[in-house]
Enzyme design. Sequence first.
Site, PDB file in Angstrom:
ATOM      1  N   LYS A  80      21.411  -7.019 -17.936  1.00 55.81           N
ATOM      2  CA  LYS A  80      22.066  -5.831 -18.471  1.00 55.81           C
ATOM      3  C   LYS A  80      22.792  -6.203 -19.752  1.00 55.81           C
ATOM      4  O   LYS A  80      23.225  -7.347 -19.929  1.00 55.81           O
ATOM      5  CB  LYS A  80      23.082  -5.281 -17.469  1.00 55.81           C
ATOM      6  CG  LYS A  80      23.357  -3.797 -17.618  1.00 55.81           C
ATOM      7  CD  LYS A  80      22.244  -2.963 -17.006  1.00 55.81           C
ATOM      8  CE  LYS A  80      22.599  -1.482 -16.953  1.00 55.81           C
ATOM      9  NZ  LYS A  80      21.592  -0.687 -16.254  1.00 55.81           N
ATOM     10  N   GLY A 180      24.988  18.237  -7.386  1.00 53.29           N
ATOM     11  CA  GLY A 180      24.583  17.984  -8.767  1.00 53.29           C
ATOM     12  C   GLY A 180      23.159  18.454  -8.984  1.00 53.29           C
ATOM     13  O   GLY A 180      22.262  18.093  -8.219  1.00 53.29           O
ATOM     14  N   ASN A 183      19.136  16.858 -14.636  1.00 54.96           N
ATOM     15  CA  ASN A 183      17.701  16.710 -14.879  1.00 54.96           C
ATOM     16  C   ASN A 183      16.941  16.159 -13.681  1.00 54.96           C
ATOM     17  O   ASN A 183      15.878  16.659 -13.310  1.00 54.96           O
ATOM     18  CB  ASN A 183      17.463  15.815 -16.098  1.00 54.96           C
ATOM     19  CG  ASN A 183      17.862  16.490 -17.385  1.00 54.96           C
ATOM     20  OD1 ASN A 183      17.843  17.713 -17.480  1.00 54.96           O
ATOM     21  ND2 ASN A 183      18.237  15.700 -18.386  1.00 54.96           N
ATOM     22  N   VAL A 184      17.476  15.085 -13.067  1.00 56.31           N
ATOM     23  CA  VAL A 184      16.792  14.483 -11.922  1.00 56.31           C
ATOM     24  C   VAL A 184      16.821  15.434 -10.736  1.00 56.31           C
ATOM     25  O   VAL A 184      15.797  15.716 -10.103  1.00 56.31           O
ATOM     26  CB  VAL A 184      17.418  13.127 -11.558  1.00 56.31           C
ATOM     27  CG1 VAL A 184      16.821  12.601 -10.245  1.00 56.31           C
ATOM     28  CG2 VAL A 184      17.184  12.110 -12.671  1.00 56.31           C
ATOM     29  N   ALA A 185      18.013  15.936 -10.404  1.00 57.22           N
ATOM     30  CA  ALA A 185      18.156  16.775  -9.212  1.00 57.22           C
ATOM     31  C   ALA A 185      17.409  18.097  -9.338  1.00 57.22           C
ATOM     32  O   ALA A 185      16.902  18.620  -8.339  1.00 57.22           O
ATOM     33  CB  ALA A 185      19.631  17.021  -8.926  1.00 57.22           C
ATOM     34  N   TYR A 186      17.333  18.653 -10.538  1.00 60.17           N
ATOM     35  CA  TYR A 186      16.564  19.881 -10.728  1.00 60.17           C
ATOM     36  C   TYR A 186      15.105  19.651 -10.329  1.00 60.17           C
ATOM     37  O   TYR A 186      14.497  20.464  -9.621  1.00 60.17           O
ATOM     38  CB  TYR A 186      16.638  20.352 -12.176  1.00 60.17           C
ATOM     39  CG  TYR A 186      15.665  21.456 -12.505  1.00 60.17           C
ATOM     40  CD1 TYR A 186      15.949  22.778 -12.168  1.00 60.17           C
ATOM     41  CD2 TYR A 186      14.440  21.172 -13.124  1.00 60.17           C
ATOM     42  CE1 TYR A 186      15.032  23.788 -12.440  1.00 60.17           C
ATOM     43  CE2 TYR A 186      13.525  22.180 -13.387  1.00 60.17           C
ATOM     44  CZ  TYR A 186      13.826  23.482 -13.051  1.00 60.17           C
ATOM     45  OH  TYR A 186      12.911  24.470 -13.321  1.00 60.17           O
TER      46      TYR A 186
END
Length: 364
Positions: A80, A180, A183-186
Amino acid sequence: MEIFGYLERYDYEQLVFCQDQESGLKAIIAIHDTTLGPALGGTRMWTYDSEEAAIEDALRLARGMTYKNAAAGLNLGGGKTVIIGNPQTDKSEALFRAFGRYIQGLNGRYITAEDVGTTVADMDIIHEETDYVTGISPAFGSSGNPSPVTAYGVYRGMKAAAKAAFGTDLLEGKVIAVQGVGNVAYNLCRYLHEEKANLIVTDINIEAVKKTVSEFGAKAVEPNEIYGVDCDIFSPCALGAVINDETIPKLKAMVIAGAANNQLKDTKHGQVIHEMGIMYAPDYVINAGGVINVADELYGYNRERAMKKVEQIYDNVQKVFEIAKRDSIPTYLAADRMAEERIEKLRHSRSQFLQNNRHILSRR
């Protein structure tokens, strides 16, 4: 901070300090473990309170990527980068190109990608100086927006967790509370709606909630109500540390499976929900679709190949539950054990290979 003591405690390989006075670059690259392959992990840009805080964040995140990549079955280690600076005011072409030259100097030991505070456009600038970067613009052959792929992986992992809890992975008719709807959860909600699950959603973004209600027939609740709703599956897809002393007593779900990072506020909370009989799909296993997707870019991105790999998150989550049952431990520990066992197996096979080669050379 006793840096070498910290490195020794968790067996880090390398910590690189990158400074460029002209551009103002102050970056820290942490490489935790490259047993499985080169270290892959994103570049975070943040206004840290101190240099020590930045170092600690880089080290913590790098170690997390080792486990995430190993659990996902990738031939990649963990690393990272953190760049100390304000992502709104301190970015420049010179800064990211200077950083790209540092990555190039590591000769493939570390591969970066976007993270908090960095974007695809930033990765494109880094790409001007090095090929050891993923998540660049599709015009350069990258995978594009990772959100739908991450969502698909969470969906597959949720089905595996449902099978462990309910005896079937069918989600039709299941009540799923999604915290939530970014974008991902939609995209996750879209998959769940297509399987005829019943959705309860919440978000501080009212427009995002309205969209999900309109398109998927979801029921909306206030953010602080989501923990206590009657549901089969609770899916945290927003902030971390949402499984904690205050929320656990409210939970009515039998499964926790979501896209958010660091869902457990503390490891003790993993033990608590384990004792309650709640099936928890560890976050870094179930939300690995994004890193699986960008990792495919290293071979020349092929969406079909990447999606087949993401489908295996189902098997990875199943294996976590199997290890938890085998060793009588909570699933958050089982996920760590799965990653560690894979790393140790490869470390042993490589050491055997080196020993055999030394033996052959000694006979010449």
